[in-house]
Design a protein around this motif. Structure first.
Motif, mmCIF file in Angstrom:
data_model
loop_
_atom_site.group_PDB
_atom_site.id
_atom_site.type_symbol
_atom_site.label_atom_id
_atom_site.label_comp_id
_atom_site.label_asym_id
_atom_site.label_seq_id
_atom_site.Cartn_x
_atom_site.Cartn_y
_atom_site.Cartn_z
ATOM 1 N N MET A 1 7.151 -9.810 13.864
ATOM 2 C CA MET A 1 6.575 -8.819 12.981
ATOM 3 C C MET A 1 5.175 -9.260 12.591
ATOM 4 N N ILE A 2 4.316 -8.294 12.378
ATOM 5 C CA ILE A 2 2.923 -8.591 12.058
ATOM 6 C C ILE A 2 2.544 -7.896 10.751
ATOM 7 N N ASN A 3 1.902 -8.625 9.886
ATOM 8 C CA ASN A 3 1.374 -8.078 8.635
ATOM 9 C C ASN A 3 -0.057 -8.566 8.506
ATOM 10 N N ARG A 4 -0.999 -7.905 9.157
ATOM 11 C CA ARG A 4 -2.413 -8.270 9.131
ATOM 12 C C ARG A 4 -3.232 -7.024 8.841
ATOM 13 N N THR A 5 -4.286 -7.206 8.095
ATOM 14 C CA THR A 5 -5.203 -6.105 7.847
ATOM 15 C C THR A 5 -6.622 -6.649 7.832
ATOM 16 N N ILE A 6 -7.538 -5.829 8.308
ATOM 17 C CA ILE A 6 -8.959 -6.163 8.293
ATOM 18 C C ILE A 6 -9.675 -5.012 7.612
ATOM 19 N N LEU A 7 -10.469 -5.326 6.609
ATOM 20 C CA LEU A 7 -11.192 -4.315 5.851
ATOM 21 C C LEU A 7 -12.678 -4.644 5.821
ATOM 22 N N VAL A 8 -13.494 -3.612 5.807
ATOM 23 C CA VAL A 8 -14.927 -3.761 5.568
ATOM 24 C C VAL A 8 -15.284 -2.755 4.487
ATOM 25 N N GLU A 70 -10.065 -10.307 5.735
ATOM 26 C CA GLU A 70 -8.891 -10.351 6.596
ATOM 27 C C GLU A 70 -7.769 -10.967 5.795
ATOM 28 N N GLY A 71 -6.598 -10.354 5.858
ATOM 29 C CA GLY A 71 -5.481 -10.887 5.096
ATOM 30 C C GLY A 71 -4.197 -10.146 5.396
ATOM 31 N N ARG A 72 -3.270 -10.252 4.452
ATOM 32 C CA ARG A 72 -1.970 -9.601 4.614
ATOM 33 C C ARG A 72 -1.706 -8.694 3.421
ATOM 34 N N ILE A 73 -0.897 -7.696 3.638
ATOM 35 C CA ILE A 73 -0.526 -6.763 2.579
ATOM 36 C C ILE A 73 0.678 -7.326 1.838
ATOM 37 N N GLU A 74 0.572 -7.346 0.512
ATOM 38 C CA GLU A 74 1.682 -7.781 -0.326
ATOM 39 C C GLU A 74 2.035 -6.636 -1.255
ATOM 40 N N THR A 75 3.293 -6.244 -1.266
ATOM 41 C CA THR A 75 3.725 -5.127 -2.098
ATOM 42 C C THR A 75 4.409 -5.644 -3.353
ATOM 43 N N GLY A 76 4.471 -4.790 -4.347
ATOM 44 C CA GLY A 76 5.135 -5.118 -5.604
ATOM 45 C C GLY A 76 5.436 -3.840 -6.362
ATOM 46 N N SER A 77 6.019 -3.981 -7.518
ATOM 47 C CA SER A 77 6.301 -2.812 -8.349
ATOM 48 C C SER A 77 6.434 -3.265 -9.799
ATOM 49 N N TYR A 78 6.272 -2.309 -10.688
ATOM 50 C CA TYR A 78 6.460 -2.553 -12.115
ATOM 51 C C TYR A 78 6.840 -1.232 -12.768
ATOM 52 N N GLU A 79 7.304 -1.311 -14.004
ATOM 53 C CA GLU A 79 7.625 -0.104 -14.758
ATOM 54 C C GLU A 79 6.487 0.160 -15.732
ATOM 55 N N ARG A 84 8.760 4.661 -15.735
ATOM 56 C CA ARG A 84 8.705 5.078 -14.337
ATOM 57 C C ARG A 84 8.300 3.885 -13.466
ATOM 58 N N LYS A 85 8.932 3.756 -12.283
ATOM 59 C CA LYS A 85 8.617 2.666 -11.362
ATOM 60 C C LYS A 85 7.324 2.989 -10.614
ATOM 61 N N VAL A 86 6.397 2.028 -10.610
ATOM 62 C CA VAL A 86 5.119 2.187 -9.923
ATOM 63 C C VAL A 86 5.038 1.133 -8.822
ATOM 64 N N ASN A 87 4.832 1.582 -7.588
ATOM 65 C CA ASN A 87 4.689 0.667 -6.470
ATOM 66 C C ASN A 87 3.223 0.271 -6.319
ATOM 67 N N THR A 88 2.969 -0.979 -5.990
ATOM 68 C CA THR A 88 1.608 -1.479 -5.821
ATOM 69 C C THR A 88 1.489 -2.191 -4.482
ATOM 70 N N PHE A 89 0.259 -2.334 -4.016
ATOM 71 C CA PHE A 89 -0.004 -3.196 -2.875
ATOM 72 C C PHE A 89 -1.341 -3.883 -3.091
ATOM 73 N N THR A 90 -1.418 -5.090 -2.605
ATOM 74 C CA THR A 90 -2.612 -5.915 -2.731
ATOM 75 C C THR A 90 -2.842 -6.616 -1.405
ATOM 76 N N ILE A 91 -4.100 -6.787 -1.044
ATOM 77 C CA ILE A 91 -4.439 -7.563 0.137
ATOM 78 C C ILE A 91 -4.648 -9.006 -0.312
ATOM 79 N N VAL A 92 -3.844 -9.921 0.215
ATOM 80 C CA VAL A 92 -4.003 -11.349 -0.047
ATOM 81 C C VAL A 92 -4.930 -11.884 1.042
ATOM 82 N N CYS A 93 -6.123 -12.285 0.646
ATOM 83 C CA CYS A 93 -7.180 -12.630 1.603
ATOM 84 C C CYS A 93 -6.980 -14.015 2.198
ATOM 85 N N ASP A 94 -7.060 -14.072 3.513
ATOM 86 C CA ASP A 94 -7.093 -15.345 4.220
ATOM 87 C C ASP A 94 -8.530 -15.710 4.573
#
Length: 151
Positions: A1-8, A70-79, A84-94
């Motif tokens: 499985m691959i979890n990579r993202t590249i952003l500019v 360049e990094g990976r996507i990390e998901t999370g959630s909070y109330e 109400r449940k809110v889903n989040t995502f963050t790019i953890v930079c390598d």
């Protein structure tokens, strides 16, 4: 499985480096990234960098700087406050790279940090206009007719 993202994209605010209780550097920042197919829309993507990358960002990166991440996507959630449940995502930079020189960033006016239109490849490129030179007067003239051409 691959979890990579590249952003500019361009960083949306001046970064503020914080230290964890163990002494590690961390910085949270947001990148404004234009969408490829709809240039009128921009995504604001939350990123986090740790240790040396965080120190680099804190020391050299300012609001409006063009960054490559360049990094990976990390998901999370909070109330939220309503339960109400809110889903989040963050790019953890390598890897984080400034994609323009420091001098170029300093010479730009803040208005140039607005979205710049990408070149359109559907239109043929136009050749640059060259100035008339005196060399043409000295060049020999070729006397060619259509009968001399092989096609």
């Amino acid at each position: 499985m691959i979890n990579r993202t590249i952003l500019v994209g361009r960083i949306t605010h001046d970064p503020e480096v914080k230290k964890t209780p163990s002494g590690s550097s961390v910085v949270n920042f947001s990148l404004a990234v234009n969408r490829t197919f709809n240039k009128d829309q921009t995504d604001f993507i939350n990123c986090v960098a740790w240790r040396n990358q965080a120190d680099f960002i804190g020391n050299y990166i300012k609001k409006g700087t063009l960054l490559g991440v360049e990094g990976r996507i990390e998901t999370g959630s909070y109330e939220d406050q309503t339960g109400r449940k809110v889903n989040t995502f963050t790019i953890v930079c390598d890897s984080v790279q400034a994609l323009e020189s420091r001098n170029a960033r300093q010479n730009q006016e803040p208005s140039t940090y607005q979205r710049q239109e990408a070149p359109s490849f559907s239109q043929p490129a136009q050749a640059p206009a060259f100035e008339q030179s005196n060399y043409e007067d000295d060049a020999p003239t070729l006397d060619i007719t259509n009968d001399d051409l092989p096609f």
